[in-house]
Design a protein around this motif. Structure first.
Motif, PDB file in Angstrom:
ATOM      1  N   ARG A   1      45.014  49.543  54.592  1.00  0.00           N
ATOM      2  CA  ARG A   1      44.193  49.296  55.767  1.00  0.00           C
ATOM      3  C   ARG A   1      43.022  50.270  55.885  1.00  0.00           C
ATOM      4  N   SER A   2      43.194  51.473  55.377  1.00  0.00           N
ATOM      5  CA  SER A   2      42.151  52.480  55.537  1.00  0.00           C
ATOM      6  C   SER A   2      41.529  52.923  54.216  1.00  0.00           C
ATOM      7  N   ASP A   3      42.101  52.582  53.118  1.00  0.00           N
ATOM      8  CA  ASP A   3      41.606  53.030  51.815  1.00  0.00           C
ATOM      9  C   ASP A   3      41.372  51.822  50.912  1.00  0.00           C
ATOM     10  N   ALA A   4      40.405  51.035  51.286  1.00  0.00           N
ATOM     11  CA  ALA A   4      40.122  49.819  50.501  1.00  0.00           C
ATOM     12  C   ALA A   4      39.477  50.142  49.155  1.00  0.00           C
ATOM     13  N   GLU A   5      38.841  51.294  49.043  1.00  0.00           N
ATOM     14  CA  GLU A   5      38.152  51.642  47.808  1.00  0.00           C
ATOM     15  C   GLU A   5      39.128  51.752  46.638  1.00  0.00           C
ATOM     16  N   PHE A   6      40.269  52.410  46.871  1.00  0.00           N
ATOM     17  CA  PHE A   6      41.251  52.555  45.799  1.00  0.00           C
ATOM     18  C   PHE A   6      41.746  51.204  45.326  1.00  0.00           C
ATOM     19  N   TRP A   7      42.104  50.336  46.263  1.00  0.00           N
ATOM     20  CA  TRP A   7      42.668  49.032  45.889  1.00  0.00           C
ATOM     21  C   TRP A   7      41.620  48.134  45.244  1.00  0.00           C
ATOM     22  N   ASN A   8      40.369  48.288  45.649  1.00  0.00           N
ATOM     23  CA  ASN A   8      39.313  47.514  44.990  1.00  0.00           C
ATOM     24  C   ASN A   8      39.153  47.936  43.531  1.00  0.00           C
ATOM     25  N   LYS A   9      39.252  49.256  43.309  1.00  0.00           N
ATOM     26  CA  LYS A   9      39.155  49.714  41.924  1.00  0.00           C
ATOM     27  C   LYS A   9      40.331  49.218  41.095  1.00  0.00           C
ATOM     28  N   TRP A  10      41.538  49.247  41.664  1.00  0.00           N
ATOM     29  CA  TRP A  10      42.711  48.736  40.935  1.00  0.00           C
ATOM     30  C   TRP A  10      42.555  47.245  40.691  1.00  0.00           C
TER      31      TRP A  10
ATOM     32  N   GLU B   1      39.753  45.542  40.363  1.00  0.00           N
ATOM     33  CA  GLU B   1      38.802  45.344  39.270  1.00  0.00           C
ATOM     34  C   GLU B   1      39.438  45.673  37.915  1.00  0.00           C
ATOM     35  N   PHE B   2      40.272  46.727  37.932  1.00  0.00           N
ATOM     36  CA  PHE B   2      40.945  47.097  36.685  1.00  0.00           C
ATOM     37  C   PHE B   2      41.859  45.977  36.201  1.00  0.00           C
ATOM     38  N   GLU B   3      42.652  45.395  37.118  1.00  0.00           N
ATOM     39  CA  GLU B   3      43.570  44.320  36.710  1.00  0.00           C
ATOM     40  C   GLU B   3      42.806  43.070  36.310  1.00  0.00           C
ATOM     41  N   VAL B   4      41.687  42.796  36.964  1.00  0.00           N
ATOM     42  CA  VAL B   4      40.894  41.626  36.605  1.00  0.00           C
ATOM     43  C   VAL B   4      40.356  41.762  35.178  1.00  0.00           C
ATOM     44  N   GLN B   5      39.986  42.956  34.799  1.00  0.00           N
ATOM     45  CA  GLN B   5      39.405  43.171  33.484  1.00  0.00           C
ATOM     46  C   GLN B   5      40.458  43.315  32.388  1.00  0.00           C
ATOM     47  N   HIS B   6      41.559  43.994  32.730  1.00  0.00           N
ATOM     48  CA  HIS B   6      42.504  44.357  31.672  1.00  0.00           C
ATOM     49  C   HIS B   6      43.915  43.834  31.909  1.00  0.00           C
ATOM     50  N   GLY B   7      44.193  43.172  32.991  1.00  0.00           N
ATOM     51  CA  GLY B   7      45.561  42.776  33.271  1.00  0.00           C
ATOM     52  C   GLY B   7      45.836  41.319  32.990  1.00  0.00           C
ATOM     53  N   ASN B   8      47.044  40.929  33.350  1.00  0.00           N
ATOM     54  CA  ASN B   8      47.448  39.529  33.249  1.00  0.00           C
ATOM     55  C   ASN B   8      48.122  39.133  34.553  1.00  0.00           C
ATOM     56  N   GLU B   9      48.757  37.905  34.497  1.00  0.00           N
ATOM     57  CA  GLU B   9      49.374  37.437  35.728  1.00  0.00           C
ATOM     58  C   GLU B   9      50.464  38.387  36.212  1.00  0.00           C
ATOM     59  N   ASP B  10      51.261  38.903  35.315  1.00  0.00           N
ATOM     60  CA  ASP B  10      52.384  39.753  35.732  1.00  0.00           C
ATOM     61  C   ASP B  10      51.884  41.070  36.319  1.00  0.00           C
TER      62      ASP B  10
ATOM     63  N   SER C   1      42.674  38.796  52.057  1.00  0.00           N
ATOM     64  CA  SER C   1      42.600  39.579  50.810  1.00  0.00           C
ATOM     65  C   SER C   1      42.857  38.692  49.605  1.00  0.00           C
ATOM     66  N   GLU C   2      43.885  37.811  49.734  1.00  0.00           N
ATOM     67  CA  GLU C   2      44.207  36.943  48.599  1.00  0.00           C
ATOM     68  C   GLU C   2      43.110  35.929  48.349  1.00  0.00           C
ATOM     69  N   ASP C   3      42.464  35.468  49.456  1.00  0.00           N
ATOM     70  CA  ASP C   3      41.361  34.527  49.276  1.00  0.00           C
ATOM     71  C   ASP C   3      40.203  35.179  48.534  1.00  0.00           C
ATOM     72  N   ASN C   4      39.970  36.451  48.904  1.00  0.00           N
ATOM     73  CA  ASN C   4      38.877  37.175  48.226  1.00  0.00           C
ATOM     74  C   ASN C   4      39.211  37.412  46.754  1.00  0.00           C
ATOM     75  N   GLU C   5      40.504  37.762  46.531  1.00  0.00           N
ATOM     76  CA  GLU C   5      40.905  38.057  45.171  1.00  0.00           C
ATOM     77  C   GLU C   5      40.874  36.813  44.299  1.00  0.00           C
ATOM     78  N   GLY C   6      41.138  35.674  44.924  1.00  0.00           N
ATOM     79  CA  GLY C   6      41.165  34.434  44.141  1.00  0.00           C
ATOM     80  C   GLY C   6      39.869  33.690  44.153  1.00  0.00           C
ATOM     81  N   GLY C   7      38.807  34.311  44.639  1.00  0.00           N
ATOM     82  CA  GLY C   7      37.518  33.631  44.719  1.00  0.00           C
ATOM     83  C   GLY C   7      36.957  33.288  43.349  1.00  0.00           C
ATOM     84  N   ASP C   8      35.992  32.382  43.373  1.00  0.00           N
ATOM     85  CA  ASP C   8      35.416  31.900  42.120  1.00  0.00           C
ATOM     86  C   ASP C   8      33.972  32.391  41.990  1.00  0.00           C
ATOM     87  N   LYS C   9      33.785  33.703  42.341  1.00  0.00           N
ATOM     88  CA  LYS C   9      32.432  34.232  42.315  1.00  0.00           C
ATOM     89  C   LYS C   9      31.938  34.380  40.893  1.00  0.00           C
ATOM     90  N   ASP C  10      32.753  34.933  40.032  1.00  0.00           N
ATOM     91  CA  ASP C  10      32.321  35.211  38.655  1.00  0.00           C
ATOM     92  C   ASP C  10      32.903  34.202  37.655  1.00  0.00           C
TER      93      ASP C  10
END
Length: 918
Positions: free
Chosen positions: A736-745, A747-756, A892-901
């Motif tokens: 709720r107060s530290d969105a920067e950390f979770w945004n970085k994580w 982005e990291f999972e989007v670039q290097h992670g998978n579904e799990d 949050s999930e809607d943002n994460e699942g967006g089709d921006k890129d």
């Protein structure tokens, strides 16, 4: 004379008349008769009254009622009506038997006062005082004083009555004085008022104080100076000036007014001058000065008007000869003529005398201007009389005489004699300095030295005052190029008193400041500056060494001494001075000495004396407090990097990270990591990152360090290690107060992670969010800031101890929670420090195990396509459980699942859902 028919008794009166015939001396019967005939004419009632008082002449009731009715009857008649005389005769007849009744006397006397019968009234008052007892005289005297205070009463009558009254009651002398003042009898009023003030037993019935009565007497004497004689007005007012100090200005002006009223103008001027020279307050001075100036202006105006109106045309020429011939005859006539008045005699005798010149307007104008010019000086004198030890006022007084050196010298002489250094307000030594500079500006250096020589022998309150005098004396010598004399003065001033002098002063018991002068830091500082500028190196070193021996040195003196030695190439001696400084002073004063010492030593020797430099740095770090260690460690590490071993430099950095305070550890670790990466390469920094994370940094700094560590691992291609760092750092980041950390994580999972891995991130995010929600929802803010990693059970225990009731929903969930089996959970290898969002329970062993029932149980990975198409059963958590958190999660999930890129930026869970739909 025939009696009127209406006066005879009527048929209705027969009953009362018969009763009175039987008992004519009954007051009751007569009173009933009068009441019954209350509506009858007064003539008939008067007949009844006369018969009644004749039968009962001693009845107060009958006489009082009879007289009241007669008084009411005559109120409507003019004052000269015959009924008044009848009334007076009736009163006289009543007083034959009622002479002891004060009320009858009061009615009679009031009636006589209204009739304006002065003599008869005065005699009746006297008769009343003779007839009544003394206890009732106050009722008569009150009317008597009102009578004699009326207009038209002879003044001698009133005076005699008041004097008799004072014999009866002396406390009312103030009324008599007021009467005298109103009657303009100033002489007797002043005498009576003076006698009252001289009576110590007198107490004013009007509440007036002696102070007020004294002021009234002064006003009376001054306003009526010609009408009052026989009193020593000057002595009276001067006595008031000594006794009543809060009205001094007014009393002085009153005394001057007294002499002005008596045309003694020169005496009035003397009084004004004396008053201005003696008052001690500015308010009193302003009163006297304004009155004095007004007096001079009025005298000047009167003189100018007299000259304008009394101009006489003098005939010269023809009458000159005749006057010469008659001069002897006139002189003879003046001496022998007794018919001349005093004014004529004075005019003829003083005619032509130069001191008696009537045209003295210029003299009066000059006198007024001189008075105005003297005002600043006189006002300054008043302030000095308030406090003669005020140094600033003496300086202002000297400035008033600017341009007159003689008066300035006299003022300084008076000042240094008057001001007591122990009671002085300000700096008394400045008077001596200014006095000497006055002679110096006029080129008299010899007398300036005499002034300084006398000044340094005075006992001052502080040593600094005396030291300033010596320094000013030396500076004067320097201004006149007497360098040798200046050095001699400093040597003389800093000389320590002999043992004999100390013994003699100790016997007196009150040592002067001269005994402590040789320890004055200001004096020694000035002396060493002179030696550096004018002396030799040996003499300068001797002065510095003397300062060190006296233990009065400051860190700046140590540094200056060492710099002096360095300028003359005495490096080792300079380092010895630094060593002394580090031994004498403690932190924080020694900080500048250590920094200068270490920088100079490293610059001088470099790698030649590396071991000695290391010992110096170790000593410096050991002596420094935690908040002062960082610059020393950095300087130490720089030494090792430049001249020593890189391994030693890393060791210094490592020691620094442990020694500095918590708020500086992060910056120290950043420097440590940067230097390690530059010297040993990036892989070397892993150990430092891990050490920093486990070293007990504040949570905020741990999170910052984890993010940098994760970026490092990601740059090195260690994705799993970076993910592990993110998982560990998640426990310090509230979504709720530290969105920067979770945004970085994210982005990291989007670039290097998978579904799990993405699903695991979301699960951890929900878990951490729920943990913070349950913990922070009830806890006070200060407890959240104190320890954000507090477990839920510990928080609830604290709330129970504080008297806060347990949440009903949490209690219901605790009752419905299923028991956890002894089998280890799948997440038993989870990172320590995570707080689950599920219900906590205890195993048989008593160890708390977190059970998260919202975890999505996925089958283990398999290569077969059938197992890969297995649908994942999901159970939605009711929105009521999370409250507002559910909406935030959905957004949050809607943002994460967006089709921006594009498709490549979709989260793992969204991609699984889209595959199922296909």
């Amino acid at each position: 004379m025939a009696i009127s028919q209406e006066l005879y008794p009527s048929q209705d009166d027969l009953l009362y008349e018969e009763e009175l015939l039987r008992n004519p001396y009954s007051l009751k019967l007569w009173w009933r008769y009068l009441i019954a005939r209350s509506d009858a004419p007064f003539k008939k009632r008067r007949t009844i009254y006369e018969r009644a008082v004749k039968a009962l002449p001693g009845s107060y009731k009958l006489w009082y009622a009879y007289l009241r009715e007669r008084l009411e009857l005559v109120r409507n008649f003019p004052i000269n009506h015959f009924e008044y005389e009848t009334l007076n005769n009736t009163f006289e007849r009543a007083l034959v038997t009622m002479h002891k009744m004060p009320r009858i006397w009061i009615l009679y006397l009031q009636s006589l006062t209204e009739q304006r019968l002065v003599t008869r009234t005065r005699r009746s008052f006297d008769r009343a005082l003779c007839a009544l007892p003394v206890q009732q005289h106050d009722r008569i005297w009150e009317l008597y004083l009102v009578f004699v205070s009326q207009k038209g009463i002879p003044i001698q009558t009133s005076l005699r009555v008041y004097r008799r009254y004072l014999l009866y009651d002396p406390t009312h002398v103030e009324d008599f004085i007021a009467f005298l003042i109103e009657s303009e009898l100033w002489q007797e009023a002043a005498e009576r008022l003076a006698s009252v003030l001289n009576d110590d037993q007198f107490r004013s019935i009007k509440g007036k104080t002696k102070h007020r009565l004294w002021l009234e007497l002064c006003d009376l004497l001054t306003k009526n100076a010609t009408a009052v004689s026989g009193l020593n007005v000057d002595a009276i007012i001067r006595g008031g000036i000594k006794k009543f100090t809060d009205e001094v200005g007014r009393l002085w002006t009153s005394l001057a007014d007294y002499y002005i009223k008596r045309s003694l103008f020169e005496k009035a001027r003397d009084v004004f001058e004396e008053g201005m020279q003696t008052v001690v307050t500015v308010r009193d001075f302003s009163v006297i000065f304004d009155a004095y100036a007004q007096f001079e202006e009025s005298m000047l105006a009167i003189k100018m008007e007299a000259l304008g109106s009394d101009e006489e045309d003098e005939e010269e020429g023809e009458n000159g000869r005749m006057e010469d011939e008659r001069s002897e005859e006139e002189e003879e006539d003046v001496r022998t003529n007794v018919d001349l008045s005093v004014a004529e005699l004075e005019r003829k005798i003083l005619h032509g005398f130069w001191l008696h010149d009537e045209n003295d307007v210029d003299l009066r104008l000059a006198r007024l201007d001189h008075l105005m010019d003297r005002r600043p000086e006189l006002a300054n004198s008043v302030l000095l009389r308030q406090n003669p030890h005020n140094v600033e006022q003496w300086h202002r007084r000297v400035k008033l005489f600017e341009g007159n050196p003689t008066k300035q010298i006299l003022t300084y002489t008076q000042a240094v004699k008057t001001v007591d250094p122990m009671q002085a307000v300000g700096k008394p030594h400045t008077l001596w300095v200014a006095f000497a500079k006055l002679y110096e500006t006029h080129g008299d250096i010899a007398n300036a030295r005499v002034i300084f020589d006398k000044a340094v022998q005075v006992n001052y309150k502080t040593v600094d005052n005396l030291a300033s005098l010596w320094c000013e004396w030396a500076e004067m010598e320097l201004r006149h190029k007497n360098f040798k004399r200046a050095l001699e003065l400093m040597s003389r001033a800093t000389a320590e008193p002999s043992v004999e002098v100390k013994r003699r002063v100790a016997a007196d018991g009150n040592p002067p400041v001269q005994m402590r002068l040789h320890k004055s830091l200001r004096l020694w500082t000035f002396y060493v500056d002179l030696e550096e500028s004018l002396g030799t190196l040996e003499s300068t070193r001797a002065v510095y060494e003397r300062i060190l021996d006296l233990r009065i040195a400051t860190p700046q003196i140590i540094i200056n001494y060492a710099l002096l030695l360095e300028e003359h190439k005495y490096f080792e001696d300079a380092f010895k001075v630094y060593e002394k400084g580090t031994q004498i002073f403690k932190y924080p004063h020694v900080k500048d000495i250590w920094i200068t010492y270490l920088s100079k030593f490293v610059k001088r020797y470099g790698k030649n004396k590396l071991e000695r430099a290391r010992l110096l740095f170790e000593d410096a770090v050991k002596a420094a407090p935690a908040d002062a260690k960082k610059p020393l460690y950095l300087q130490f590490a720089k030494l090792e990097e430049d001249y020593g071993l890189a391994k030693r430099a890393m060791k210094v950095y490592d020691e620094a990270t442990k020694a500095v305070p918590n708020h500086e550890k992060l910056s120290m670790y950043e420097i440590y990591i940067a230097r390690a990466a530059e010297i040993f390469g990036i892989p070397k920094t892993r150990e430092i990152y891990e050490q920093a994370i486990e070293s007990g940094l504040p949570d905020k700094d741990v999170k910052t360090m984890c993010l940098k560590y994760a970026e490092l691992e990601k740059s090195l291609g260690e994705i799993d290690r970076a993910r592990g760092v993110y998982v560990f750092a998640s426990q310090f980041s509230d979504p709720r107060s530290d969105a920067e950390f979770w945004n970085k994580w994210h982005e990291f999972e989007v670039q290097h992670g998978n579904e799990d891995t993405f699903r695991e991130m979301l699960r951890i995010k929900r878990s951490v969010s729920a943990s913070y929600s349950q913990t922070h929802f009830i806890l006070p803010e200060y407890m959240m800031q104190k320890d954000q990693r507090l477990s839920i059970d510990e928080a609830k225990d604290k709330l129970k101890q504080a008297g806060v009731p347990e949440d009903e929903m949490a209690a219901l969930e605790r009752q419905l929670a299923p028991a956890i089996s002894d089998t280890p959970s799948k997440d038993s290898n989870r990172k320590v420090g995570f707080v689950s969002a599920g219900i906590e329970s205890q195993t048989d062993g008593g160890i708390k195990v977190a059970a998260n029932h919202e975890d999505i149980e996925l089958p283990e990975e398999s290569d077969s396509e059938d197992e890969a198409n297995v649908e994942i059963a999901q159970k939605e958590v009711p929105a009521a459980v999370f409250g507002d958190l559910a909406n935030k999660r959905k957004d949050s999930e809607d943002n994460e699942g967006g089709d921006k890129d594009g498709e490549s930026r979709l989260g793992a869970l969204e991609r699984i859902k889209r595959l199922k739909k296909m």
